[in-house]
Write an enzyme that holds these catalytic residues in place. Structure first.
Site, PDB file in Angstrom:
ATOM      1  N   GLY A  59       0.850  -1.224   0.263  1.00 17.04           N
ATOM      2  CA  GLY A  59       0.044   0.177  -0.033  1.00 17.04           C
ATOM      3  C   GLY A  59       0.853   1.378   0.052  1.00 17.04           C
ATOM      4  CE1 TYR A  87       2.011   0.957   5.707  1.00 14.52           C
ATOM      5  CE2 TYR A  87       0.274  -0.818   6.099  1.00 14.52           C
ATOM      6  CZ  TYR A  87       0.704   0.439   6.429  1.00 14.52           C
ATOM      7  OH  TYR A  87       0.161   0.964   7.452  1.00 14.52           O
ATOM      8  CG  HIS A 176       5.204  -6.137  -4.745  1.00 16.99           C
ATOM      9  ND1 HIS A 176       3.986  -5.804  -4.164  1.00 16.99           N
ATOM     10  CD2 HIS A 176       6.053  -4.890  -4.437  1.00 16.99           C
ATOM     11  CE1 HIS A 176       3.991  -4.653  -3.631  1.00 16.99           C
ATOM     12  NE2 HIS A 176       5.459  -4.192  -3.829  1.00 16.99           N
ATOM     13  CD  GLU A 178       2.104  -8.447  -5.234  1.00 18.70           C
ATOM     14  OE1 GLU A 178       2.760  -9.458  -4.721  1.00 18.70           O
ATOM     15  OE2 GLU A 178       1.996  -7.589  -4.838  1.00 18.70           O
ATOM     16  CG  ASP A 234     -19.448  -9.325 -17.116  1.00 21.34           C
ATOM     17  OD1 ASP A 234     -18.846 -10.490 -17.253  1.00 21.34           O
ATOM     18  OD2 ASP A 234     -19.208  -8.293 -17.121  1.00 21.34           O
ATOM     19  CE  LYS A 376     -15.683  -9.358 -19.268  1.00 21.31           C
ATOM     20  NZ  LYS A 376     -16.648  -8.168 -18.939  1.00 21.31           N
TER      21      LYS A 376
END
Ligand code: XMP
Length: 520
Positions: A59, A87, A176, A178, A234, A376
Site C-alpha cells: 500500500g 507494506y 512483490h 504477485e 457477464d 472476468k
C-alpha cells in the site's frame, strides 16, 4: 443478497496497493478461494474458523508517520498464518517493535537480486540458484528485526527482505511475488498456502455453478426475477445461471439502443430465445436514443443521457410484468473492490460508467449479484460450464454506451452505419488472422474530422477511422497491441475500399495510462 462462500479460504487485507487484486488471482489460480477485505470491514468477520491464512497487501502508506493504517493486534493471536507483502512486512515489523526507516537514497523500484541467507518453508524450492530476480517497489525499509524474527533473504539495498517468526507462522516479504516480473513468485504463494497454512487445493470455478444455482433457488423461491441482458459475457452468464435455478420465473429484457455492433444484438436475441429458450423481450429503442443524443458532443453528457434513458426504458418495461421482486445483475468482483476504498480516500472520477447499478433504489427491487465474487476470466469458465457458446463467452468487452462513445462529436444514424461497417471488417479480420483472442479489446472509432484523399482520379473529403487494439489483464491498465505491419496495411485497404465515407485509417499507439481504452 449475500452469496456466502462456505469453504475454507485465504483473506487478503487490503492496504490500498494497485496490485492487491493480483494477489487474490494468484491464490485462486492455485485452487484456493481468496477474498479481499478492506480494513474497515475486518470487524464484520465474526468467525475466523474458515480462514486458513491471512495476507497483508502492500500500500502507499508509511508506518514511519504517526498515523498509519493498521489491524488489531489480536489478529496475530488467532494462530492463523500471516504473510505480509511490502507494506504488510513493514506493518508486522512495526507492530512487533522492530524498526523501519524511510530512506530516499536506498529506495528500490524495479528488479533486484535476492540472496538466500537461511532455509525457510516459505522459500522451499524458490531459490533454484544462489540468487533470484524479484520485483521491488518501496522507499521504507526494515532496519532492525523485531524480537523473535529471523532473517531469511536480503537484497543489496534491503537487508531484511524476507523475515519469519516460525513459532507463530508470521512471514514478511519486501518484494512483490504477485507480479510476474518476480521470478518463480508463484512458489512463494504455493509454499505459504500448502506448506504453512496447510489449506487443501479444493476450489474450482467450474464447480461453483451448482452452489450458485442452489443459492439462487433458495433465495428467490417462487418469486420473479428480471434481468437486463446485453449479450455480453457477464449478463449472459447471470441469465443462464438464474434460468437454471428458476426457469420461467426469469424475465430478460434486451434494450436495443441502436448503438451496438453490426447485427450483434439481433443475433444475441435469437440465440437466447431459440437456443437457450430464455423468456426474453427485445425492445427497439434506437429512434429514441438518436433523438436524445441529437447534437450532443460532450462525452459525459452522452454517457449520462444513455444511462438515464436505459433506466427509464428498463423501468417502464419491467412494470409491464407483475410480481417481480428481484433484479439480477452481472456485477463482478473487480467492480466490488473498486467501488470501495482501502484507505477511505476517493479516487478521482475519470468517466461515468454506464451499467444498471442504481436501478433497484428507484424500482424497489432486491438485487441478485451471483458473479460478485468472481473475476472476468472466471466468469468465462463459469459460462463454459453453463454451455454458453464460445462467441459470447470469449467476446471482447463492450462498453454500455456502445458506439456513441466511439463516434467523437455528434452522433447520426449515418455515422453509426459507417462505423458499424468498418468495425465489422476489422473484427472479422482479427478473427480470420487468429489475432482476436490475443487482444483484450479491439474496436474502430470515427474521428470528428474529414480529410482530403484521392481515389481514382477524384478528390475525396471523408472521415478518419481510428483502430484501437489493446492487451490488458483487467482494463485498469493496457498496452497497445503490436500488429505485424502487413496486417494494418490490409485492414486500412479493406476499410477504405469497403466503407464509403472513410478515406483515412490511423492506429492508436497509446497505452493506459496516460490514455484510456475508450476515446470518450
Ligand atoms: P476506459 O475507457 O475507462 O475503459 O479505459 C476501461 C474498460 O471499461 C469499458 N467501459 C465501459 N464499460 N460501461 C461499461 O460497461 C461503460 O460506460 C464503459 N466505459 C468504458 C471499456 O470498453 C474498457 O473495456
Amino acid at each position: 443478497m449475500q452469496f456466502q462462500n462456505l469453504k475454507e479460504k485465504i483473506i487478503i487485507i487490503d492496504f490500498g496497493s494497485q496490485v492487491t487484486k493480483l494477489i487474490a488471482r494468484r491464490v485462486r489460480d492455485l485452487g484456493v478461494f481468496s477474498e479481499i477485505i478492506a480494513i474497515k470491514d475486518l470487524k464484520k468477520i465474526k468467525n475466523y474458523n474458515r480462514i486458513k491464512g491471512i495476507i497483508l497487501s502492500g500500500g502507499p502508506s508509511t508506518v514511519t508517520k504517526k498515523k498509519f493504517p493498521s489491524i488489531p493486534k489480536e489478529i496475530f493471536q488467532k494462530k492463523i498464518p500471516i504473510l505480509g507483502i511490502c507494506y504488510g512486512l513493514q506493518l508486522i515489523t512495526k507492530l512487533f517493535n522492530g524498526s523501519i526507516k524511510s530512506t530516499k537514497i536506498k529506495r528500490e523500484f524495479g528488479r533486484a537480486d535476492l540472496f538466500n541467507k537461511k532455509n525457510s518453508l516459505l522459500t522451499k524450492n524458490f531459490f533454484n540458484r544462489k540468487n533470484k530476480s524479484v520485483w521491488m517497489s518501496h522507499q521504507d525499509a526494515v532496519t532492525k528485526l523485531p524480537k523473535g524474527f529471523k532473517l531469511i533473504a536480503s537484497t543489496k539495498k534491503s537487508k531484511f527482505t524476507i523475515i519469519e517468526k516460525i513459532k507463530d507462522k508470521i512471514y514478511g516479504i519486501q518484494f512483490h511475488p504477485e507480479i510476474t516480473h518476480t521470478e518463480n513468485g508463484k512458489k512463494i504463494f504455493e509454499n505459504f498456502l500448502f506448506l504453512i497454512c496447510k489449506i487443501k487445493k479444493k476450489w474450482q470455478i467450474s464447480t461453483e455453478k451448482e452452489r450458485l444455482v442452489s443459492e439462487i433457488k433458495k433465495i428467490v423461491q417462487k418469486d420473479k426475477v428480471i434481468c437486463a441482458l446485453s449479450g455480453g459475457v457477464d449478463s449472459s452468464v447471470v441469465a443462464l445461471l438464474v434460468n437454471k435455478a428458476i426457469k420461467k420465473n426469469l424475465i430478460c429484457i434486451m434494450v436495443d439502443t441502436g448503438l451496438m455492433r453490426k447485427n450483434e444484438f439481433k443475433q444475441s436475441y435469437n440465440i437466447f430465445k431459440t437456443r437457450y429458450k430464455l423468456n426474453v423481450k427485445l425492445i427497439n429503442a434506437s429512434k429514441l436514443y438518436f433523438k436524445k443524443l441529437k447534437n450532443v458532443v460532450n462525452p459525459e453528457r452522452k454517457r449520462k443521457i444513455i444511462g438515464k434513458l436505459f433506466i427509464k426504458i428498463f423501468e417502464r418495461e419491467s412494470k409491464k410484468f407483475k410480481g417481480i421482486r428481484y433484479l439480477a445483475q452481472g456485477t463482478l468482483y473487480p467492480d466490488v473492490i473498486e467501488s470501495r476504498s482501502a484507505t477511505g480516500s476517493q479516487s478521482s472520477k475519470i468517466k461515468s460508467h454506464h451499467n444498471v447499478g442504481g436501478l433497484p433504489k428507484k424500482m424497489n427491487l432486491k438485487l441478485i449479484e451471483p458473479l460478485k465474487e468472481f473475476f472476468k476470466d472466471e466468469v468465462r469458465i463459469l459460462g463454459k460450464s453453463l454451455g454458453l457458446i464460445e462467441s459470447i463467452r470469449n467476446k471482447h468487452p463492450f462498453p454500455g454506451p456502445g458506439l456513441a462513445i466511439r463516434i467523437l462529436g455528434k452522433i447520426t444514424p449515418q455515422k453509426i452505419k459507417i462505423l458499424q461497417e468498418a468495425d465489422y471488417i476489422y473484427i472479422n479480420e482479427l478473427i480470420n488472422h487468429g489475432l482476436y483472442h490475443k487482444i483484450w479489446q479491439a474496436y474502430t472509432a470515427l474521428l470528428p474530422m474529414k480529410t482530403v484523399g484521392v481515389m481514382g482520379d477524384s478528390r475525396t473529403y471523408e472521415y478518419t477511422c481510428l483502430l484501437r487494439a489493446v492487451t490488458s489483464e483487467d482494463g485498469m491498465s493496457a498496452d497497445y497491441f503490436n500488429f505485424p505491419k502487413n496486417f494494418l496495411d490490409k485492414i486500412s485497404n479493406k476499410i477504405i475500399n469497403g466503407v464509403p465515407g472513410i478515406n483515412r485509417v490511423v492506429y492508436d499507439i497509446t497505452s493506459k495510462p496516460p490514455s484510456t481504452i475508450e476515446l470518450e
